[in-house]
Design a protein around this motif. Structure first.
Motif, PDB file in Angstrom:
ATOM      1  N   LEU A   1       0.857  -1.186   0.000  1.00  0.00           N
ATOM      2  CA  LEU A   1       0.000   0.000   0.000  1.00  0.00           C
ATOM      3  C   LEU A   1       0.892   1.235   0.000  1.00  0.00           C
ATOM      4  O   LEU A   1       1.665   1.453   0.936  1.00  0.00           O
ATOM      5  CB  LEU A   1      -0.904   0.005   1.237  1.00  0.00           C
ATOM      6  CG  LEU A   1      -1.879  -1.169   1.375  1.00  0.00           C
ATOM      7  CD1 LEU A   1      -2.620  -1.082   2.705  1.00  0.00           C
ATOM      8  CD2 LEU A   1      -2.868  -1.186   0.213  1.00  0.00           C
ATOM      9  N   GLN A   2       0.799   2.034  -1.049  1.00  0.00           N
ATOM     10  CA  GLN A   2       1.601   3.250  -1.159  1.00  0.00           C
ATOM     11  C   GLN A   2       0.763   4.430  -0.665  1.00  0.00           C
ATOM     12  O   GLN A   2      -0.202   4.836  -1.310  1.00  0.00           O
ATOM     13  CB  GLN A   2       2.045   3.461  -2.608  1.00  0.00           C
ATOM     14  CG  GLN A   2       2.976   2.373  -3.109  1.00  0.00           C
ATOM     15  CD  GLN A   2       3.465   2.627  -4.522  1.00  0.00           C
ATOM     16  OE1 GLN A   2       2.988   3.535  -5.197  1.00  0.00           O
ATOM     17  NE2 GLN A   2       4.434   1.830  -4.973  1.00  0.00           N
ATOM     18  N   LEU A   3       1.155   4.949   0.482  1.00  0.00           N
ATOM     19  CA  LEU A   3       0.418   6.037   1.118  1.00  0.00           C
ATOM     20  C   LEU A   3       1.311   7.266   1.226  1.00  0.00           C
ATOM     21  O   LEU A   3       2.523   7.202   0.959  1.00  0.00           O
ATOM     22  CB  LEU A   3      -0.057   5.600   2.508  1.00  0.00           C
ATOM     23  CG  LEU A   3      -0.856   4.289   2.546  1.00  0.00           C
ATOM     24  CD1 LEU A   3      -1.155   3.893   3.977  1.00  0.00           C
ATOM     25  CD2 LEU A   3      -2.146   4.419   1.735  1.00  0.00           C
ATOM     26  N   ILE A   4       0.734   8.385   1.638  1.00  0.00           N
ATOM     27  CA  ILE A   4       1.486   9.633   1.730  1.00  0.00           C
ATOM     28  C   ILE A   4       2.653   9.500   2.711  1.00  0.00           C
ATOM     29  O   ILE A   4       3.749   9.994   2.467  1.00  0.00           O
ATOM     30  CB  ILE A   4       0.558  10.793   2.156  1.00  0.00           C
ATOM     31  CG1 ILE A   4      -0.472  11.063   1.053  1.00  0.00           C
ATOM     32  CG2 ILE A   4       1.365  12.053   2.452  1.00  0.00           C
ATOM     33  CD1 ILE A   4      -1.483  12.128   1.420  1.00  0.00           C
ATOM     34  N   ASN A   5       2.413   8.816   3.828  1.00  0.00           N
ATOM     35  CA  ASN A   5       3.445   8.730   4.866  1.00  0.00           C
ATOM     36  C   ASN A   5       4.341   7.505   4.721  1.00  0.00           C
ATOM     37  O   ASN A   5       5.149   7.216   5.594  1.00  0.00           O
ATOM     38  CB  ASN A   5       2.805   8.732   6.255  1.00  0.00           C
ATOM     39  CG  ASN A   5       1.891   7.549   6.466  1.00  0.00           C
ATOM     40  OD1 ASN A   5       1.346   7.000   5.514  1.00  0.00           O
ATOM     41  ND2 ASN A   5       1.705   7.150   7.719  1.00  0.00           N
TER      42      ASN A   5
END
Length: 219
Positions: free
Chosen positions: A36-40
């Motif tokens: 999962l590629q998230l902002i953080n």
């Protein structure tokens, strides 16, 4: 310890819960998922029977979708062994908590009871994470099936909190015009006493005679 809105000068409980959601917890995925590629940051890949650390908010989200189990954090563990046993890919399995219960080992309750005894018998606060209350509440709310004897754990946490609240009230009695030191408080606990502390501190400063001319008063 609810306060009217006009008496608050700190965070709301909801805001503190939000701040605690970035704390890492360990999950055991129940099905494969891509990273999962998230902002953080990027979390994963997720593979069954392979533990990994993710933020609390993500662990809760996956748990609600029945995509993982959540391992209670180390401060709730007695160190008697891991909750999850991971073996070779074809034989990896989740060690169910019932094994511990059958052998009379309620790991979480034992550790919390030790913390409660420490709070009762020692003047200082026991060592707990800064967001222990928020993390415990989140886990008991969404992952109680991952916690053996969850109701016992819930009761011990409530007793622990009451002991620490009483100790914090005693600490306020030592307040002077310079500072107040109470090490080991969590953010929620600091937020609860902040309104009383700031008002009492201001009142004491007003009642304290001004320093004589030519002297220095530490702020």
């Amino acid at each position: 310890m609810a306060l009217p809105r006009n008496a608050r000068n700190g965070f709301t409980p909801e805001e503190i819960d939000f701040l605690a959601e970035v704390e890492d917890v360990t999950v055991l995925p129940l099905e494969p998922m891509e990273p999962l590629q998230l902002i953080n940051g990027t979390y994963g890949p997720f593979r069954p029977a392979i533990k990994l650390d993710v933020p609390l908010w993500l662990a809760v989200t996956l748990k609600k979708k029945q995509k993982c189990k959540i391992q209670p954090p180390e401060w709730m563990d007695t160190g008697e062994g891991p909750f999850f046993l991971v073996g070779p890919p074809r034989t990896s399995r989740l060690l169910t908590y019932s094994v511990y219960l059958l052998h009379g080992k309620n790991i979480l309750a034992e550790e919390l009871q030790a913390k409660l005894d420490e709070e009762t018998n020692k003047p200082e606060f026991s060592s707990l994470p800064f967001h222990y209350m928020e993390i415990a509440h989140a886990l008991l709310d969404c992952a109680s099936d991952d916690i053996p004897n969850a109701e016992t754990v819930r009761t011990l946490l409530r007793d622990l909190r009451e002991k620490r609240q009483a100790k914090a009230r005693q600490g306020l009695e030592t307040l002077d015009t310079q500072y107040l030191q109470m090490d080991g408080l969590g953010l929620m606990e600091i937020n609860e006493i902040r309104p009383f502390f700031t008002k009492a501190f201001d009142a004491l400063r007003k009642l304290t005679p001004a320093p004589a001319e030519g002297t220095y008063m530490t702020e």
